[in-house]
Design a protein around this motif. Structure first.
Motif, PDB file in Angstrom:
ATOM      1  N   UNK A 230      16.858  24.809 -12.207  1.00  0.00           N
ATOM      2  CA  UNK A 230      16.964  23.410 -12.618  1.00  0.00           C
ATOM      3  C   UNK A 230      16.253  22.486 -11.625  1.00  0.00           C
ATOM      4  N   UNK A 231      16.466  22.643 -10.309  1.00  0.00           N
ATOM      5  CA  UNK A 231      15.717  21.766  -9.389  1.00  0.00           C
ATOM      6  C   UNK A 231      14.206  21.983  -9.453  1.00  0.00           C
ATOM      7  N   UNK A 232      13.807  23.271  -9.615  1.00  0.00           N
ATOM      8  CA  UNK A 232      12.364  23.528  -9.670  1.00  0.00           C
ATOM      9  C   UNK A 232      11.742  22.903 -10.914  1.00  0.00           C
ATOM     10  N   UNK A 233      12.479  23.007 -12.035  1.00  0.00           N
ATOM     11  CA  UNK A 233      11.984  22.379 -13.264  1.00  0.00           C
ATOM     12  C   UNK A 233      11.822  20.886 -13.062  1.00  0.00           C
ATOM     13  N   UNK A 234      12.722  20.330 -12.314  1.00  0.00           N
ATOM     14  CA  UNK A 234      12.620  18.910 -12.016  1.00  0.00           C
ATOM     15  C   UNK A 234      11.316  18.603 -11.276  1.00  0.00           C
ATOM     16  N   UNK A 235      11.022  19.418 -10.290  1.00  0.00           N
ATOM     17  CA  UNK A 235       9.779  19.206  -9.532  1.00  0.00           C
ATOM     18  C   UNK A 235       8.572  19.324 -10.458  1.00  0.00           C
ATOM     19  N   UNK A 236       8.594  20.383 -11.298  1.00  0.00           N
ATOM     20  CA  UNK A 236       7.493  20.547 -12.251  1.00  0.00           C
ATOM     21  C   UNK A 236       7.408  19.345 -13.166  1.00  0.00           C
ATOM     22  N   UNK A 237       8.571  18.845 -13.578  1.00  0.00           N
ATOM     23  CA  UNK A 237       8.608  17.659 -14.437  1.00  0.00           C
ATOM     24  C   UNK A 237       7.983  16.459 -13.752  1.00  0.00           C
ATOM     25  N   UNK A 238       8.259  16.288 -12.464  1.00  0.00           N
ATOM     26  CA  UNK A 238       7.701  15.169 -11.708  1.00  0.00           C
ATOM     27  C   UNK A 238       6.180  15.209 -11.740  1.00  0.00           C
ATOM     28  N   UNK A 239       5.630  16.383 -11.495  1.00  0.00           N
ATOM     29  CA  UNK A 239       4.160  16.459 -11.490  1.00  0.00           C
ATOM     30  C   UNK A 239       3.567  16.524 -12.885  1.00  0.00           C
TER      31      UNK A 239
END
Lengths: 369, 369, 369, 369, 369
Positions: free
Chosen positions: E320-329
């Motif tokens: 979930x946190x990694x998806x968030x990072x991917x979402x940010x970029x």
């Protein structure tokens, strides 16, 4: 487990919130004061007089004033069945007429009385509950019945007219039946037996209810089941209070009442005692079953929770990582070489497919699907 | 289940943390030393003297010095009601005057005394708790009451003035009442009866509280319910310690006190004993009900958790896979043929709609929604 | 619930892992062999001799060799208080001197002895534990105390010097105290009374500990609470083993020891017996409370889990579907008409806002927030 | 809690699945038929004969045929120790030789016999289990031991050679030991005492095992702990069946065997009885501890679940809403003004950082992190 | 734990829903009325007559009319074995012929009769259940067996022909067997012994079933296990009702039947009593084991839930946190400097990889993986 799922409605209907019952209506009264603590169930107290010996049988509905007169012409056995307990004045007269202690009269009228048996110098007194529950769907109905046995006269006191004693009456009419040869103590036994017999029917129906709750707890545990279970438990508590003192009541006849119960009637009383023990043991089994159903309910619920969690976990475990991958390739970096590969998209889609298959195999191995 | 949701506040108010109570104030004192272990509830100890026979009735509030004088002019029955226990010196004098053992005097003043009954050579001693709880909302209040019966004199000791004995007093004034014909042992019985009657009221109100907790546990289980339940359980423990010894206390009158209780009063004492048994049985039922409410609470909580988990799982199971699909088509690969299809977007949206419908059908079949 | 949250440290400190205790040090020895099974707590066994009658009082710390000499000059009552149990040889001499059975001597030295009372032909023997726990924070300390009463001589045996007997000693010195008029059996009673009084203090402190655990279980259930609870339960088990045999020990004085306890001392022993019963009942209440605290802990934990799940579910239920919608409009299809709408973005943002508000209303209705 | 984490292996090794044991090998045989129901543990039954009085001591390993001859030359006490129970024929002869009832012989050979004591007209019979468990790591080993006491002759029957009786034998050799002065009943006592002593060692080791399980349940609850706990519980059940009848067996010596046990030996038997009571009480404490460990395990598991859920909830609550925001700004609407702001990205990133910090503060306040 | 996983089917087959059994078929009949309450299991009631003494043995299947004739030519012992209980008329004749009380006859025919033993003036009556369960897979089958012992005549009543008595019959044929020397009371004992022996086999098989359930609960807890467990519990309840009264029944022979049981048979009856106690104790152990299996099941389920939650939490916490990072970029802001960095993508991918490794290390440290 019965195959058809029982209707929730039918189960719940049985456990309607009881009418609020005063625990004791008599607080603040002088002891020995006669008060009827139940609801008035009849317009008029009726007195039914039956007298018989081997040869004759006579029956008449009388009023109190006639009673003394009838007492003179009595046969070997005289049974006075009084139905309706609300006419306090009448009971005071009866108490005086038969020489019954004030506290006994008080017990007869107090329908919240704990079942009990007392041997006085010149009479026996017993009070117990008659319970009825003709079908598994009907609520349990209880009524207080009292017996006074004195010098070949049996007095019975009921709140309302019922058909439990009817069967004994019909045997009395037939001059060939053994009961006509016997004395008033056997009549008392026969009536007690008729009352206890009804406990067996109630037990059977209660047993069926518990089995219905059981199948419900197994197949569709929900908050309705829970409240039905809880109410069933309360019903059992009430029932236990009615049933448990019975052992003592019936047992007392054998122990204390040696001069009032004839030796011929003794084995029958003992037989009755055994039946009572059987009712109580059934009660105990129901108690265990009830708590078993609660365990079943709880575990059934845990099972369901477990299954729900499995579904959630499987879905999340498969798709959250894949979404992450999709998210990665949705990033807008200028320099992401894979994006420019000709078959990059297909590689990724293929890889995702393989991951899904791999996880499904893993879950199957873990016995989750 | 009563229909209206009971107010949490009203329930909690009942169970305020008890004032810290010393288990025993008397540690470190010589045995037989008189110490009042309660709080001083009155300014002055008051002595109320009532003496009567069939014909006369005389009542006066006196001081200790007058007592000896009054003893001479006493009628058949003399009742000395002492209210307030804090004046230790006065009690030493009373003990000497009536020849009461030092340990008995100690028990009278020790309000943490376990209910008990003792038959001495020349007097009977009984100590019990009087509990009061006039409404379901009021807290349970207890007070120690002691009785000493000696040679037609009844001494009663209370911590504070109450109205429980008032009802007996009013019956005493009326010369036609049976109580005026009887001796001091019947007076003792009448007062005990008045005390036990109050237990029935308390039981009724406690029963109502448990039912309120029950409906709360069913409809809105939360941490307030839990703490109310817990405090209710502690209250039951306290109550049990008060109620259980009663059976022995009342039972002892019949067993050990044969020369001090007249045969006429005996049946009344037995009746009182039965009432006590009924109070204890009600207590037992409440105990079962209490633990039933705790089970209900736990299961009710599990049910809610189950429902919460269902919602979470349904939402996650539907949207996580769909988000994944959306994520896939949000990837920036150069070569993604579907993206260039004219109706690609609509196909995907349509597919997603079908998936949602499919899953809803699946959940309905699984009985989750 | 006490308002201030108790310090975890202070609770845990009480329940240190007990030093490993051998259950029985005596396996493999001939029966009757004298072995001290405790730790050596003193350098030297000290013998304190007190002898008194109504008039005189004499006290001296002596050595064993002087003992026989002192026995000759004894007054009505002789009390020999022996402190320290490790000098086996000395105890063999004492046993011979007073004619005490070998098995009794063995029991005196065996500090793992179960509390007991034995009436021999010519002496009474009692062994019990003295427990001390001066504050709720201090650990429970136990010590074996034995009594031998023979012909007006009372021997007491303690492991280490304590101040429990000090209070009785100070009463002995005062010639006006009742104890000086009485015999050795009353002295025995007075000492037992002093021991039992300490149980009340321990009970009070244990009660306070349970209440602390309770408030902890309610407000901050965690693994420290759990281990404190568990250790508290073990402490209760140990305490029960000390307390329960007391009823039998004290009760035996009344039952079996009729010729060694004078009639004047009897009521005091009975009073002591009642105190013991009260200690045991308090113990029972604590047991119930303890298991109640465990239930409270479990339910409190379930409550918290429920709240955690609610937060998770609310957040997930709101944002997972919205993320899906955002994901849809993040797809890169060529033909997605909404994307070209002028206010498409604002419509979507507005729709999302409405959805959030809708869900919050739904959750509020479901009583989740 | 012992500091070092106990090795799982070492715990599990103790609870190997028991060899399948027939509950009763004798179904379908005539009553009184001699059958050895155990495994043949020795090649040959060996008979060890010891005879002694104050002066002499004689010991020899003999064969059955020599026995009758030896009986003639016996001293005051004769002890015949028979090791090995499989030679049914030999036991028939012994039964005849000493006049032992067929059913007694059957009990001696039936190693599944419940511990029991029987007083016949001319002999005493006792059968009990000797249990051994030398270290906390070793499994509990049980063996049936039977005693027949008749006219100064003590017969003992064991399945296999052990060293429990060895210690008594060594005391017998020493002419100065008290045991040499005493009769066969004291020898019986000495041997019983040796057997019961072993129970204390077993108890100590079982106690240590429970403590190991406890620390495991606390620190690393898993399915291995659960199965170890479960097996430990079953071991306790087996142990209880061995230990509980002991009280009755030893108690019977005092109650029923008045003419076969001399008054001098009585106090020793009573002492033994007390030891047995202590074993049983320890057993009870272990039972409570065991169920306590199960509760500890369950609660420990709930605690862990709680912590896992907290982590999940914290992570989800922080990142799911933020992902949503990122998703929103990843939408491809043509008209999304924020996207064109110069510092839009930095505002959003900053806002997200603030949200994270805010939530962390919120969780800390809720005591979750 | 047995190594092979037991087949679910084989377990469930054992617990088929019982045929609905009327609790008591006799409600509404006059007491003493003979009614067979079971199912008709045979076409014809068969009467088997065996008579023997030390020398002779005679056996014949007869009809009722021949019976009186045979009675004249009887040897020392006469055993009349009546198989089939449905022919009410025949039983009325038998009752008259042997002078058996009507209530006894009623008990013989009432197969729902609670096991009982009654000593009448001239005969002994005993009724008990014979249970059979030849293999762990077969259901428990019960049948009522009644005994009447009168003047050297033993009457036995069974519902259907079985082979339990066959073994006794075969011993009777052999003139050398001890049973031929003995009287009818020993024959009664031998038959009771044969019945009780079957209880041991049933116990063994029930024990094996519980162990199967246990290994199932451990390895694959599911809703089938739950229902099997629940049904097993009900079976235990039924069994208990059959087994518990046995102790009283067999015990009564020793207590009440002193003139009808010869002194030589007494020790055998006592032996039988001990066997009964052993059956009941085994029953108790099974009860504990059963509830232990339920605990095991619940805890096993909790363990699994815990593991499922761990997987969910690990996956969610990592992705979930990694998806968030991917979402940010994946956001479409115009000004996002990182997007233009040459190695931005690789930095992010690398950072994500490091985060995954870090979290795995964290989880390993927390003992989750």
């Amino acid at each position: 487990m019965s195959p058809q799922k029982p209707s929730l409605k039918s189960v719940q209907k049985l456990f309607k919130p009881k009418k609020k019952k005063k625990i004791n209506h008599k607080v603040g009264l002088a002891p020995g004061a006669l008060v009827y603590t139940g609801d008035k169930k009849l317009d008029k107290v009726s007195i039914n007089l039956i007298t018989y010996d081997e040869v004759d049988f006579y029956e008449e509905a009388i009023v109190l004033d006639q009673l003394e007169e009838h007492l003179k012409m009595r046969k070997k056995v005289l049974w006075i069945d009084i139905i309706g307990l609300h006419d306090v004045e009448l009971f005071e007269k009866i108490g005086l007429l038969f020489g019954i202690h004030k506290l006994t009269m008080e017990d007869i009228l107090n329908v919240d009385q704990r079942p009990k048996m007392e041997a006085f110098d010149d009479y026996l007194f017993a009070a117990l509950k008659m319970i009825q529950c003709p079908t598994p769907e009907s609520p349990i109905d209880d009524e207080q019945i009292s017996f006074v046995l004195k010098d070949g006269i049996l007095l019975t006191f009921q709140e309302k007219k019922g058909d439990v004693f009817e069967f004994v009456r019909s045997r009395l009419i037939d001059p060939k039946r053994a009961i006509r040869q016997r004395k008033a103590d056997y009549l008392l036994y026969a009536l007690l037996d008729a009352v206890i017999d009804n406990y067996f029917i109630v037990m059977e129906n209660v047993g069926e209810r518990i089995e219905n709750l059981e199948s419900q707890a197994m197949t569709s545990p929900g908050s309705e089941t829970l409240s039905a279970l809880y109410l069933q438990r309360r019903e059992m508590m009430d029932l236990r209070r009615t049933v448990y003192p019975l052992r003592e009541v019936i047992g007392s006849f054998d122990k204390y009442a040696d001069d009032k119960i004839s030796p011929e009637t003794r084995p029958f009383i003992r037989d009755l005692y055994e039946n009572t023990v059987q009712v109580i043991e059934t009660m105990e089994v129901f108690r265990d079953m009830s708590s078993g159903v609660l365990d079943l309910y709880m575990n059934s619920l845990s099972n369901r929770m477990n299954n729900i969690m499995k579904v959630l976990t499987i879905i999340s475990t498969i798709f959250i990582p894949l979404s992450f991958v999709a998210g990665v390739y949705g990033m807008n970096f200028d320099n992401m070489p894979e994006l420019n590969w000709k078959y990059g998209y297909f590689y990724v889609i293929g890889g995702m497919g393989l991951a899904i298959i791999g996880m499904l195999i893993y879950f199957r191995k873990k016995d989750w699907i």
